[in-house]
Design a protein around this motif. Structure first.
Motif, PDB file in Angstrom:
ATOM      1  N   PRO A  41       0.810  -1.237   0.000  1.00  0.00           N
ATOM      2  CA  PRO A  41       0.000   0.000   0.000  1.00  0.00           C
ATOM      3  C   PRO A  41       0.835   1.276   0.000  1.00  0.00           C
ATOM      4  N   ILE A  42       2.117   1.168   0.378  1.00  0.00           N
ATOM      5  CA  ILE A  42       2.962   2.374   0.426  1.00  0.00           C
ATOM      6  C   ILE A  42       4.055   2.345  -0.630  1.00  0.00           C
ATOM      7  N   GLY A  43       3.922   1.471  -1.620  1.00  0.00           N
ATOM      8  CA  GLY A  43       4.909   1.436  -2.690  1.00  0.00           C
ATOM      9  C   GLY A  43       5.539   0.061  -2.867  1.00  0.00           C
ATOM     10  N   ASP A  44       6.452  -0.022  -3.816  1.00  0.00           N
ATOM     11  CA  ASP A  44       7.112  -1.292  -4.130  1.00  0.00           C
ATOM     12  C   ASP A  44       8.280  -1.545  -3.180  1.00  0.00           C
ATOM     13  N   LYS A  45       8.422  -2.805  -2.778  1.00  0.00           N
ATOM     14  CA  LYS A  45       9.540  -3.219  -1.937  1.00  0.00           C
ATOM     15  C   LYS A  45      10.093  -4.537  -2.473  1.00  0.00           C
ATOM     16  N   ALA A  46      11.313  -4.856  -2.098  1.00  0.00           N
ATOM     17  CA  ALA A  46      11.943  -6.102  -2.554  1.00  0.00           C
ATOM     18  C   ALA A  46      12.681  -6.745  -1.394  1.00  0.00           C
ATOM     19  N   ALA A  47      12.713  -8.061  -1.392  1.00  0.00           N
ATOM     20  CA  ALA A  47      13.429  -8.804  -0.347  1.00  0.00           C
ATOM     21  C   ALA A  47      13.732 -10.204  -0.856  1.00  0.00           C
ATOM     22  N   VAL A  48      14.866 -10.739  -0.428  1.00  0.00           N
ATOM     23  CA  VAL A  48      15.250 -12.105  -0.783  1.00  0.00           C
ATOM     24  C   VAL A  48      15.142 -12.979   0.460  1.00  0.00           C
ATOM     25  N   SER A  49      14.429 -14.093   0.341  1.00  0.00           N
ATOM     26  CA  SER A  49      14.313 -15.023   1.466  1.00  0.00           C
ATOM     27  C   SER A  49      14.598 -16.439   0.987  1.00  0.00           C
ATOM     28  N   PRO A  50      15.443 -17.175   1.704  1.00  0.00           N
ATOM     29  CA  PRO A  50      15.608 -18.601   1.402  1.00  0.00           C
ATOM     30  C   PRO A  50      14.310 -19.335   1.732  1.00  0.00           C
ATOM     31  N   ILE A  51      13.844 -20.165   0.808  1.00  0.00           N
ATOM     32  CA  ILE A  51      12.585 -20.887   0.969  1.00  0.00           C
ATOM     33  C   ILE A  51      12.848 -22.387   1.019  1.00  0.00           C
ATOM     34  N   ASP A  52      12.224 -23.034   1.988  1.00  0.00           N
ATOM     35  CA  ASP A  52      12.348 -24.480   2.162  1.00  0.00           C
ATOM     36  C   ASP A  52      10.951 -25.080   2.098  1.00  0.00           C
ATOM     37  N   ILE A  53      10.767 -26.130   1.296  1.00  0.00           N
ATOM     38  CA  ILE A  53       9.478 -26.821   1.219  1.00  0.00           C
ATOM     39  C   ILE A  53       9.695 -28.283   1.583  1.00  0.00           C
ATOM     40  N   LYS A  54       8.940 -28.753   2.566  1.00  0.00           N
ATOM     41  CA  LYS A  54       9.031 -30.147   2.995  1.00  0.00           C
ATOM     42  C   LYS A  54       7.674 -30.821   2.796  1.00  0.00           C
ATOM     43  N   SER A  55       7.687 -32.160   2.753  1.00  0.00           N
ATOM     44  CA  SER A  55       6.432 -32.901   2.589  1.00  0.00           C
ATOM     45  C   SER A  55       6.397 -34.076   3.550  1.00  0.00           C
ATOM     46  N   VAL A  56       5.179 -34.417   3.972  1.00  0.00           N
ATOM     47  CA  VAL A  56       4.936 -35.584   4.814  1.00  0.00           C
ATOM     48  C   VAL A  56       3.721 -36.303   4.246  1.00  0.00           C
ATOM     49  N   LYS A  57       3.837 -37.608   4.031  1.00  0.00           N
ATOM     50  CA  LYS A  57       2.709 -38.377   3.507  1.00  0.00           C
ATOM     51  C   LYS A  57       1.551 -38.315   4.489  1.00  0.00           C
ATOM     52  N   SER A  58       0.361 -38.033   3.960  1.00  0.00           N
ATOM     53  CA  SER A  58      -0.826 -37.932   4.803  1.00  0.00           C
ATOM     54  C   SER A  58      -2.008 -38.531   4.055  1.00  0.00           C
ATOM     55  N   GLY A  59      -2.368 -39.762   4.393  1.00  0.00           N
ATOM     56  CA  GLY A  59      -3.455 -40.443   3.700  1.00  0.00           C
ATOM     57  C   GLY A  59      -3.126 -40.626   2.235  1.00  0.00           C
ATOM     58  N   SER A  60      -4.026 -40.165   1.358  1.00  0.00           N
ATOM     59  CA  SER A  60      -3.790 -40.275  -0.080  1.00  0.00           C
ATOM     60  C   SER A  60      -3.059 -39.060  -0.634  1.00  0.00           C
ATOM     61  N   GLY A  61      -2.690 -38.126   0.248  1.00  0.00           N
ATOM     62  CA  GLY A  61      -2.011 -36.923  -0.193  1.00  0.00           C
ATOM     63  C   GLY A  61      -0.720 -36.668   0.560  1.00  0.00           C
ATOM     64  N   TYR A  62      -0.236 -35.439   0.465  1.00  0.00           N
ATOM     65  CA  TYR A  62       1.019 -35.042   1.092  1.00  0.00           C
ATOM     66  C   TYR A  62       0.822 -33.674   1.746  1.00  0.00           C
ATOM     67  N   LYS A  63       1.199 -33.558   3.011  1.00  0.00           N
ATOM     68  CA  LYS A  63       1.149 -32.259   3.679  1.00  0.00           C
ATOM     69  C   LYS A  63       2.419 -31.499   3.326  1.00  0.00           C
ATOM     70  N   LEU A  64       2.265 -30.319   2.738  1.00  0.00           N
ATOM     71  CA  LEU A  64       3.400 -29.487   2.362  1.00  0.00           C
ATOM     72  C   LEU A  64       3.579 -28.375   3.390  1.00  0.00           C
ATOM     73  N   THR A  65       4.831 -28.100   3.742  1.00  0.00           N
ATOM     74  CA  THR A  65       5.148 -27.001   4.656  1.00  0.00           C
ATOM     75  C   THR A  65       6.197 -26.116   4.008  1.00  0.00           C
ATOM     76  N   MET A  66       5.852 -24.850   3.860  1.00  0.00           N
ATOM     77  CA  MET A  66       6.734 -23.863   3.227  1.00  0.00           C
ATOM     78  C   MET A  66       7.285 -22.946   4.305  1.00  0.00           C
ATOM     79  N   SER A  67       8.617 -22.875   4.399  1.00  0.00           N
ATOM     80  CA  SER A  67       9.252 -22.098   5.465  1.00  0.00           C
ATOM     81  C   SER A  67      10.067 -20.940   4.880  1.00  0.00           C
ATOM     82  N   PHE A  68       9.968 -19.797   5.544  1.00  0.00           N
ATOM     83  CA  PHE A  68      10.722 -18.600   5.160  1.00  0.00           C
ATOM     84  C   PHE A  68      11.823 -18.387   6.190  1.00  0.00           C
TER      85      PHE A  68
END
Length: 221
Positions: A41-68
């Motif tokens: 709302p106050i203008g454009d900003k930029a930032a770099v963050s390392p991103i980690d995505i992990k998965s855990v089997k859950s039933g017929s799917g996978y639980k994804l967790t995205m960390s900053f």
């Protein structure tokens, strides 16, 4: 050297090799630097963050967790406890293309003015429609706070943070010929899998040899 001693030495050597292989490091997701360009709302900003995505089997799917690992964007005023709610899109590529929406809890503590906004872990469930190898890449991040919306878009074409061999419920079409659901993040994965299989074969072989040895002792006794 007697047959029994040779058998014992062979078993000891084989089991020792299996232990070394099984002790190899476990697979882990790749941490990827994502350059976010944020429309605030106050203008454009930029930032770099390392991103980690992990998965855990859950039933017929996978639980994804995205960390900053670093904060992105900021606010000109303090954000009180619970004032900020984050969500994001994880892009899915490979055998089952699409996207997954992940969301996190509101901020547990107040965020001071003009300081980087630390994003809590975002989670969601991915249910594959097709079997095969897929990859997960950080997509657009959305931050809602005090009635405003900030949208942060990756600008550096980041690579996948996680690759995974998935199995669809009901046996969807496979494009890789693999139904293994373990994360594939490096060459050690195959060594660990082979070590596990080798350990099973060696242990089974040990039981068979011991049974044959005891049977031979009873026959000659």
């Amino acid at each position: 050297m007697s047959y029994q001693k040779r058998t014992a030495l062979a078993l000891a050597s084989g089991l020792a090799s299996a232990v070394v292989l099984l002790a190899a490091p476990a697979a882990h997701a790749t941490v990827v630097d994502v350059n976010y360009q944020c429309k605030t709302p106050i203008g454009d900003k930029a930032a770099v963050s390392p991103i980690d995505i992990k998965s855990v089997k859950s039933g017929s799917g996978y639980k994804l967790t995205m960390s900053f690992q670093k904060g992105v964007s900021s606010s000109p005023v303090e954000l009180g406890k619970g004032a900020m709610s984050p969500s994001a899109v994880i892009k899915v590529g490979g055998a089952d293309p699409g996207q997954v929406t992940v969301a996190g809890a509101p901020n547990a503590a107040a965020i001071p003015a003009n300081s980087p906004i630390k994003i809590s872990d975002l989670s969601g469930t991915y249910t594959p429609k097709k079997s095969g190898k897929v990859d997960f890449t950080a997509g657009v991040l959305t931050i809602k706070a005090l009635g405003t919306t900030t949208t942060c878009t990756p600008s550096n074409n980041p690579g996948p943070s996680l690759s995974l061999d998935v199995t669809a419920a009901g046996g969807g079409t496979s494009t890789t010929g693999s139904n293994d659901s373990l994360p594939k993040t490096g060459p050690l994965d195959s060594a660990v899998a082979l070590g596990t299989l080798g350990g099973t074969v060696l242990l089974t072989g040990a039981a068979g040899v011991l049974w044959l040895t005891r049977r031979g002792q009873r026959a000659t006794g």
